[in-house]
Motif scaffolding. Structure first.
Motif, mmCIF file in Angstrom:
data_model
loop_
_atom_site.group_PDB
_atom_site.id
_atom_site.type_symbol
_atom_site.label_atom_id
_atom_site.label_comp_id
_atom_site.label_asym_id
_atom_site.label_seq_id
_atom_site.Cartn_x
_atom_site.Cartn_y
_atom_site.Cartn_z
ATOM 1 N N LEU A 1 27.082 -12.534 126.991
ATOM 2 C CA LEU A 1 25.813 -12.974 126.399
ATOM 3 C C LEU A 1 25.589 -12.281 125.061
ATOM 4 C CD1 LEU A 1 23.199 -14.615 126.858
ATOM 5 C CD2 LEU A 1 22.194 -12.579 127.862
ATOM 6 N N TYR A 2 25.888 -10.978 125.036
ATOM 7 C CA TYR A 2 25.674 -10.227 123.792
ATOM 8 C C TYR A 2 26.607 -10.728 122.688
ATOM 9 C CZ TYR A 2 25.241 -6.383 120.524
ATOM 10 O OH TYR A 2 25.023 -5.654 119.392
ATOM 11 N N LEU A 3 27.874 -10.904 123.035
ATOM 12 C CA LEU A 3 28.845 -11.333 122.015
ATOM 13 C C LEU A 3 28.536 -12.746 121.516
ATOM 14 C CD1 LEU A 3 32.221 -9.972 123.413
ATOM 15 C CD2 LEU A 3 30.952 -9.152 121.446
ATOM 16 N N THR A 4 28.153 -13.637 122.437
ATOM 17 C CA THR A 4 27.868 -15.016 122.034
ATOM 18 C C THR A 4 26.737 -15.032 121.017
ATOM 19 O OG1 THR A 4 28.417 -15.667 124.285
ATOM 20 C CG2 THR A 4 27.394 -17.324 122.931
ATOM 21 N N ASN A 5 25.738 -14.162 121.221
ATOM 22 C CA ASN A 5 24.622 -14.124 120.271
ATOM 23 C C ASN A 5 24.982 -13.411 118.974
ATOM 24 O OD1 ASN A 5 21.857 -15.217 121.384
ATOM 25 N ND2 ASN A 5 23.027 -14.443 123.102
ATOM 26 N N CYS A 6 25.938 -12.480 119.054
ATOM 27 C CA CYS A 6 26.381 -11.808 117.814
ATOM 28 C C CYS A 6 27.105 -12.786 116.895
ATOM 29 C CB CYS A 6 27.355 -10.673 118.135
ATOM 30 S SG CYS A 6 26.539 -9.240 118.759
ATOM 31 N N ALA A 7 27.801 -13.749 117.508
ATOM 32 C CA ALA A 7 28.650 -14.644 116.707
ATOM 33 C C ALA A 7 27.841 -15.410 115.665
ATOM 34 C CB ALA A 7 29.387 -15.608 117.629
ATOM 35 N N ASN A 8 26.530 -15.603 115.930
ATOM 36 C CA ASN A 8 25.692 -16.303 114.944
ATOM 37 C C ASN A 8 25.550 -15.528 113.648
ATOM 38 O OD1 ASN A 8 25.027 -18.552 116.426
ATOM 39 N ND2 ASN A 8 23.310 -17.562 117.441
ATOM 40 N N TYR A 9 25.723 -14.208 113.729
ATOM 41 C CA TYR A 9 25.385 -13.383 112.568
ATOM 42 C C TYR A 9 26.599 -12.807 111.854
ATOM 43 C CZ TYR A 9 20.850 -13.845 114.699
ATOM 44 O OH TYR A 9 19.691 -14.370 115.245
ATOM 45 N N VAL A 10 27.790 -13.290 112.182
ATOM 46 C CA VAL A 10 28.968 -12.792 111.454
ATOM 47 C C VAL A 10 29.565 -13.946 110.645
ATOM 48 C CG1 VAL A 10 29.515 -11.022 113.147
ATOM 49 C CG2 VAL A 10 30.567 -13.246 113.355
ATOM 50 N N PRO A 11 30.213 -13.616 109.520
ATOM 51 C CA PRO A 11 30.782 -14.693 108.695
ATOM 52 C C PRO A 11 32.024 -15.289 109.359
ATOM 53 C CG PRO A 11 31.358 -12.534 107.813
ATOM 54 C CD PRO A 11 30.433 -12.283 108.950
ATOM 55 N N GLU A 12 32.327 -16.539 108.968
ATOM 56 C CA GLU A 12 33.585 -17.109 109.480
ATOM 57 C C GLU A 12 34.723 -16.392 108.769
ATOM 58 O OE1 GLU A 12 34.855 -20.295 107.391
ATOM 59 O OE2 GLU A 12 33.464 -19.876 105.809
ATOM 60 N N PRO A 13 35.924 -16.179 109.299
ATOM 61 C CA PRO A 13 36.382 -16.648 110.608
ATOM 62 C C PRO A 13 36.148 -15.634 111.741
ATOM 63 C CG PRO A 13 38.208 -15.760 109.368
ATOM 64 C CD PRO A 13 36.980 -15.535 108.526
ATOM 65 N N GLU A 14 35.323 -14.587 111.485
ATOM 66 C CA GLU A 14 35.123 -13.576 112.541
ATOM 67 C C GLU A 14 34.412 -14.158 113.761
ATOM 68 O OE1 GLU A 14 33.284 -9.960 111.077
ATOM 69 O OE2 GLU A 14 34.453 -10.148 109.249
ATOM 70 N N ASP A 15 33.541 -15.182 113.518
ATOM 71 C CA ASP A 15 32.825 -15.760 114.661
ATOM 72 C C ASP A 15 33.804 -16.355 115.676
ATOM 73 O OD1 ASP A 15 33.580 -17.708 112.911
ATOM 74 O OD2 ASP A 15 31.693 -18.808 112.907
ATOM 75 N N ALA A 16 34.889 -16.950 115.153
ATOM 76 C CA ALA A 16 35.895 -17.534 116.059
ATOM 77 C C ALA A 16 36.577 -16.442 116.885
ATOM 78 C CB ALA A 16 36.931 -18.306 115.262
ATOM 79 N N VAL A 17 36.777 -15.261 116.274
ATOM 80 C CA VAL A 17 37.396 -14.129 117.002
ATOM 81 C C VAL A 17 36.495 -13.737 118.176
ATOM 82 C CG1 VAL A 17 38.075 -11.702 116.819
ATOM 83 C CG2 VAL A 17 38.542 -13.283 114.926
ATOM 84 N N ILE A 18 35.190 -13.678 117.907
ATOM 85 C CA ILE A 18 34.245 -13.290 118.963
ATOM 86 C C ILE A 18 34.248 -14.326 120.086
ATOM 87 C CG2 ILE A 18 31.800 -12.922 119.485
ATOM 88 C CD1 ILE A 18 31.460 -11.703 116.761
ATOM 89 N N TYR A 19 34.150 -15.616 119.701
ATOM 90 C CA TYR A 19 34.119 -16.660 120.736
ATOM 91 C C TYR A 19 35.412 -16.655 121.555
ATOM 92 C CZ TYR A 19 29.804 -18.760 118.977
ATOM 93 O OH TYR A 19 28.498 -18.983 118.627
#
Length: 927
Positions: A234-252
C-alpha cells in the motif's frame, strides 16, 4: 659553567615576574568562576539532586574512559552505554545523559582520533555515534561516520530514533559517494542491518524509504511476508504517484513481485493493469490454479476494457466479454425499483420552472433532438423507454442528422444487451434514409460498447457499409460504430477495413477524421507506428485549407489515443508531427503529447503546458485549448495534482484570454467526472452565467459531466434554473442545458463516468478515450455539438459503467450479503489496523458506490476473493466461521425483563420498560 636544568631555569625567574603572572591568572580565574557560578547556580537550582549526581557521574566516566588502564576505560564505557540506553525521556525533551554529555562531546572526539585500534575504540565509536545524533553539526553525518567504525549490529540497543537518524544520513552519504564514484559496500552492509530492524518493529514505510534512497528497492521482496505485505504494498503503490518516470515502473514492479510471492493474484493483476503490461496480466491469469479466483480475475480484466487476455474456457471468455453485465444491471434496477422507463419531461420538470411569457411549448426539431439525447442517457441500459422502443415514430420527428442521432440513441437504451438489442435495431438498417442507416450502424456500436461477443455481429453488419460506394454519412456511422464496438480490442480486421478510408486522399475531411478517431479507439494505448504513419500521411496530403476544418481535430485525437499513457514512446511521432504545416500541426503535437502523459502526474509537463497557456495570442491559438485540457489530463492521476491544477485554472479564468476561459470549465469537469464536489459546483455555477456564450455552454456541459449519474439535487436545481434563464437564448444554450440534465440522471442514477476505478488506482483507457472525444468536441460547440455532429455525444458510451457492487456466489449467482459503505479513508503508513472507511451505513448487496466511497463486508461468513469491493465480487464461504451464539443468549437474558410482574413497585416497572428501549450508550449505569 654547567647550564641550569629546565626546572632550575623556571625557579630562576624573577620573583616580581612570578607575582605579576600569578595576579593576572588569579584575576582571570576569579572572573570565570564568577561567571560560571552564576550560570551554574541557576542551573543547579533547577536540577534535582539525582540529576546533579548523574551529571557528576557521567563527567567522571568521561574522564575514566580516557584512562590509560584499558580495564578502567572499558568499565567506564560500559557504564556510559548503559546510562544512555536505559535513559527515559518525554517526547519533547532530550534524554538526560545525552544532555549532560554534550559539553564532553568534542573532547571525546579528540581522544577517539588519538586512540589505537582496540575493543575500547569501537565501543567509544558506538557511543559517539549515538551522541552525534543530537550534537553533531548539520550535514556533518558524524553519527554515520562513527557507526561505520563501531561494532556491527546492535541497533536494537539504541532504539528507533537513532535508526531513523542513521537512515537519513545514509541516504545523503549514498548520493555523495555515487556522485564521486566511490565504493558504497559499507553503507550497503548497514542498510542490510537497518531494513530487517524496521520490518521487525512494524515501520515498513521507513524500510521502503531507505531502500528507495539507495536504489535497492527490489531487495524489499525478501523481507515481505504474509504479515506485512499489505502495508508495504500500500505504501509503495502510493509512493509511485510522486516519483518521476521510469522510477514509478520500478516501484510497481516491486509491488507486483511482492503480491506474486504471497500468492495474492487479484492484487497482482491490479498492478499489472496499472503498468499497462498485457503479458504480466496474462502471466497472472495463467498462474492461477483456483477456478473461482480465475473468474474473479476475468471480471477485473473485463472492467478495464483494454486487455486482451486469451483463455480456452468458455465460461471465462463469457466473463471477459462482460456478457452478464446487462442482466446484473437490470436486476439492480429492479431491486432499487427504478426499472420503469422515464420520460424527458420527468427530468425537465418544466412545471417547477417559471416559464417566461411567450415561450410556448413549440414542438421544434431542436427540442425533439434534445429530448432524444435526454431519453437516451436516462434510460441507458434499461432496454425500454417511452419514445423509441416499440414505436419508431419518434425518429421522424427529427430532421437529417437528428434522425441519425435518434436512431443511434436506440443503441444506448439497449446498451450491453447485444442479443436482443441487435434484433430491435435491425429494422432500421433496411431504411431508405441514409441518415437512419448511419444511425443504426452507430447504434450497433453503442450496444456492443464494453461488451465482447464471440460471433462478432458488429463486424459482420458493418463491413460493407464502410466501403466507398456508400454515402459519406453511412461510412461515418459505420466507422464510429466499429470504433465503439471494438474499443481497446486491437482487432486487425478493423484496421484492414479503415486503413483504405484514411489512406485515400479523396476521402472527405470529416470521414477521414472520424475514421482516424475510430482506429485510435480500437488501438488505444498500443502506439502502433504503422497506424500513426497512415494518419499523419493523410494529414500531410491534404491542403492546409482543408485541414483548417473543425473536424480535423479528431484526426489529431485519433493519433493521440494511439499513444495514450505511453509517455516517452511517443517522442518519435512527436518529431514527425513537426512536419505537419499550419495551426493543425501545433494542435496535433499538443494532443499527442498530452495523451502520452495522461494520468502520469508529470510535473515538468504541467509546467510546460502552463507556459504555453500563459502566452497571449490573438489568433492561431487553438493549440492553447489542448494545452489547458492537457493540464487536467496529466494531473488526473492523483488527488494532490488535481487540487493544484484546479488552482492554476482559477488564475487562467482571471488573467487568461477568452479562448482559454472557454476550456477551463471543461478541464475542471474532466478532473471531477461523476464527483460533484460543492466547491466545483460553485465554480461552474458562476461560469454558467458568463457573458461569453461558449464559456457558459462549457460550464453547463461540465456541470452535467461532474454530476453524471449521481442525480445530485443541487446540480439538478441549478440546471432547472438555467433552462429558464436560457429559455429564448439565440445561441441554443438551452440544448446544452438539456444534454447536461440527461447526463446528470444518466442510467437513472445507477451509472458513472468516473475514469478511475479499483479504489482509484486504475484508469480505463477506453473510458478516457470516450471522454476525450467529448472534450475535443466541446472545444467548438457551435461547429460540432450544436452543429450537425451532435451524435459524437454517444462516444460517452465507452465510459459509462454501472456504479454497483454485486456479490456473487461460487456459481456466479447473486448472493445478498450485508456490506458497510462509507467514505474512503487514507490509511497509508498508519500504525496498527486502522479503519479504512468512516461514516458508514450498512446495506445489503447489490449496492451503489459513489466516487469517494469504499465498501467492506459486514459479515465474517464469507471471504471476498479480491481486496477491493467494486463491480463484481465473488465470495467464498469462510471455513472458520461459526454461527453467532450470542444472539440466543441475549434472548435468554431478556426474559426477566419480560416478566415485569416480579418487580416490586410500579416505579421499577416503569423504569424497566423505559430501559428496554434505550440504547446501551445512553443508559445511566450508576442509577
Amino acid at each position: 659553567t654547567p647550564q641550569p636544568r629546565f626546572g632550575q631555569q623556571l625557579g630562576a625567574m624573577a620573583p616580581t615576574e612570578k607575582k605579576a603572572e600569578a595576579d593576572a591568572k588569579g584575576g582571570k580565574d576569579k572572573k570565570e568562576e564568577k561567571k560560571m557560578t552564576k550560570e551554574e547556580k541557576k542551573r543547579e537550582e533547577e536540577m534535582s539532586p539525582e540529576d546533579i549526581e548523574l551529571r557528576d557521574k557521567l563527567a567522571m566516566m568521561v574522564e575514566r574512559a580516557k584512562d590509560t588502564d584499558e580495564a578502567v576505560a572499558k568499565a567506564a564505557l560500559e557504564t556510559m552505554k548503559e546510562e544512555i540506553r536505559t535513559a527515559t525521556s518525554s517526547m519533547t525533551s532530550v534524554p538526560k545523559p545525552l544532555k549532560f554529555l554534550r559539553p564532553h562531546y568534542d573532547g571525546l572526539k579528540e581522544f577517539f582520533e588519538g586512540m589505537m585500534d582496540s575493543t575500547n575504540k569501537t565501543a567509544l565509536s558506538d557511543i559517539l555515534s549515538v551522541l552525534g545524533m543530537t550534537m553533531a553539526g548539520t550535514d556533518s553525518r558524524e553519527s554515520l561516520k562513527y557507526k561505520l567504525t563501531g561494532l556491527k549490529g546492535g541497533l536494537d540497543v539504541w532504539g528507533f530514533e537513532y535508526v531513523k537518524n542513521l537512515s537519513g544520513e545514509i541516504g545523503v552519504e549514498w548520493g555523495v559517494r555515487k556522485a564521486a564514484e566511490k565504493s558504497t559496500d559499507d553503507l550497503k552492509a548497514l542498510v542490510d542491518e537497518i531494513v530487517p530492524f524496521n520490518m521487525k518493529h512494524s515501520s515498513e514505510p521507513e524500510a521502503c524509504d531507505l531502500l528507495m534512497e539507495v536504489d535497492l528497492l527490489p531487495e524489499i521482496l525478501e523481507h515481505a511476508n504474509e504479515n506485512n505485505f499489505s502495508r508495504i504494498a500500500l505504501y509503495l503503490t502510493n509512493c509511485a504517484n510522486y516519483v518521476p518516470e521510469p522510477e514509478d515502473a520500478v516501484i510497481y514492479n516491486a509491488v507486483y513481485q511482492i503480491y506474486r510471492k504471497v500468492n495474492r493474484l487479484p492484487e497482482a493483476l491490479r498492478i499489472a493493469v496499472r503498468l499497462n503490461k498485457e503479458e504480466l496480466a496474462q502471466e497472472v491469469v495463467d498462474a492461477c490454479e483456483d477456478e473461482q479466483v480465475k473468474k474473479q480475475l476475468c471480471f477485473m480484466i473485463a472492467r478495464h476494457g483494454a486487455m486482451n487476455i486469451k483463455s480456452e474456457d468458455d465460461d471465462l471468455v463469457a466473463i471477459l466479454g462482460n456478457a452478464q453485465l446487462s442482466e446484473h444491471f437490470l436486476s439492480l434496477a429492479r431491486d432499487l425499483e427504478v426499472y420503469e422507463a422515464k420520460t424527458p419531461e420527468e427530468i425537465y420538470k418544466s412545471h417547477l420552472t417559471e416559464s417566461r411569457a411567450g415561450a410556448a411549448n413549440v414542438d421544434s426539431a431542436r427540442a425533439n433532438l434534445a429530448s432524444t439525447f435526454v431519453n437516451a442517457f436516462v434510460n441507458a441500459g434499461f432496454g425500454h423507454d417511452t419514445l423509441l422502443t416499440g414505436d419508431a415514430k419518434w425518429i421522424y420527428k427529427n430532421k437529417d442528422h437528428g434522425t441519425m442521432s435518434a436512431a443511434a440513441s436506440l443503441g444506448m437504451i439497449l446498451m450491453w444487451d447485444v442479443d436482443s438489442g441487435l434484433s430491435q435495431i435491425d429494422k432500421f438498417t433496411y431504411s431508405s434514409d441514409d441518415y437512419i442507416k448511419a444511425g443504426a450502424s452507430l447504434a450497433v456500436g453503442i450496444v456492443s460498447a464494453n461488451v465482447r461477443s464471440e460471433c462478432d455481429p458488429a463486424l459482420a453488419l458493418m463491413t460493407e457499409k464502410v466501403e466507398s460506394d456508400k454515402s459519406t454519412i453511412q461510412r461515418i456511422g459505420a466507422s464510429l460504430g466499429l470504433g465503439l464496438a471494438y474499443a481497446g480490442t486491437q482487432r486487425e480486421e478493423v484496421l484492414e477495413l479503415l486503413t483504405p478510408v484514411i489512406a485515400d486522399p479523396e476521402t472527405p475531411i470529416d470521414l477521414f477524421s472520424l475514421a482516424s478517431l475510430a482506429l485510435g479507439l480500437v488501438f488505444v494505448g498500443t502506439g502502433k507506428p504503422d497506424i500513426a504513419e497512415t494518419i499523419m500521411q493523410g494529414m500531410m496530403e491534404r491542403e492546409e485549407k482543408v485541414m483548417e476544418d473543425t473536424m480535423a481535430r479528431f484526426a489529431c485525437l485519433g493519433l493521440g489515443l494511439l499513444f495514450l499513457g505511453l509517455q516517452e514512446t511517443a517522442d518519435v511521432t512527436m518529431e514527425a508531427i513537426s512536419a505537419i504545416p499550419g495551426q493543425i500541426g501545433q494542435y496535433c503535437a499538443f494532443t499527442v503529447e498530452t495523451c502520452a502523459y495522461a494520468g502520469s502526474g508529470n510535473v515538468m509537463k504541467v509546467q510546460k503546458l502552463l507556459g504555453v497557456c500563459a502566452e497571449h495570442l490573438e489568433e492561431n491559438n487553438s493549440h492553447q485549448a489542448v494545452a489547458a485540457l492537457g493540464i487536467a489530463l496529466v494531473a488526473m492521476g492523483e488527488e494532490m495534482g488535481a487540487d493544484m491544477s484546479a488552482r492554476s485554472f482559477e488564475h487562467m479564468l482571471q488573467y487568461g484570454e477568452v479562448n482559454l476561459r472557454r476550456v477551463v470549465p471543461l478541464a475542471v469537469g474532466m478532473l471531477h467526472m461523476s464527483n460533484p464536489k460543492p466547491t466545483v459546483i460553485d465554480m461552474l455555477s458562476k461560469l454558467s452565467h458568463d457573458g461569453d456564450a461558449e464559456v457558459a455552454q462549457g460550464a453547463i456541459m461540465a456541470l452535467g459531466l461532474v454530476g453524471a449519474g449521481t442525480n445530485n439535487s443541487r446540480v439538478a436545481l441549478l440546471l432547472r434554473q438555467l433552462s429558464t434563464y436560457y429559455g429564448k437564448d439565440p445561441n441554443n444554450t438551452l440544448f446544452v442545458v438539456r444534454m447536461a440534465q440527461g447526463l446528470l440522471h444518466m442510467g437513472k442514477g445507477l451509472m458513472t463516468l468516473s475514469l478511475q476505478y479499483s479504489d482509484r488506482l486504475l484508469t480505463s483507457p477506453t473510458a478516457l478515450a470516450g471522454i476525450l472525444t467529448i472534450m475535443h468536441s466541446c472545444l467548438d460547440f457551435k461547429g460540432i455539438i450544436l452543429g450537425k455532429y451532435h451524435y459524437l455525444m454517444f462516444m460517452l458510451s465507452t465510459a459509462m459503467q454501472p456504479r454497483m457492487l454485486v456479490t456473487l456466489d461460487e456459481e456466479l449467482k447473486p448472493l445478498p450479503v450485508t456490506v458497510r459503505v462509507g467514505q474512503a479513508v487514507d490509511v497509508v503508513g498508519q500504525a496498527g489496523k486502522p479503519k479504512s472507511i468512516t461514516g458508514f451505513a450498512t446495506h445489503t448487496t447489490p449496492v451503489l458506490l459513489s466516487y469517494e466511497q469504499r465498501a467492506e463486508l459486514a459479515t465474517e461468513q464469507y471471504i471476498p476473493l479480491t481486496s477491493v469491493l467494486e463491480g463484481f465480487v465473488i465470495l467464498k464461504e469462510n471455513p472458520d466461521w461459526k454461527p453467532d451464539t450470542t444472539a440466543d443468549s441475549t434472548k435468554k437474558k431478556e426474559k426477566p425483563m419480560g416478566g415485569l410482574d416480579d418487580l416490586a413497585s410500579d416505579e421499577m416497572k416503569k423504569l424497566a420498560l423505559k430501559m428496554q428501549h434505550v440504547r446501551p450508550d445512553q443508559r445511566m449505569y450508576d442509577k
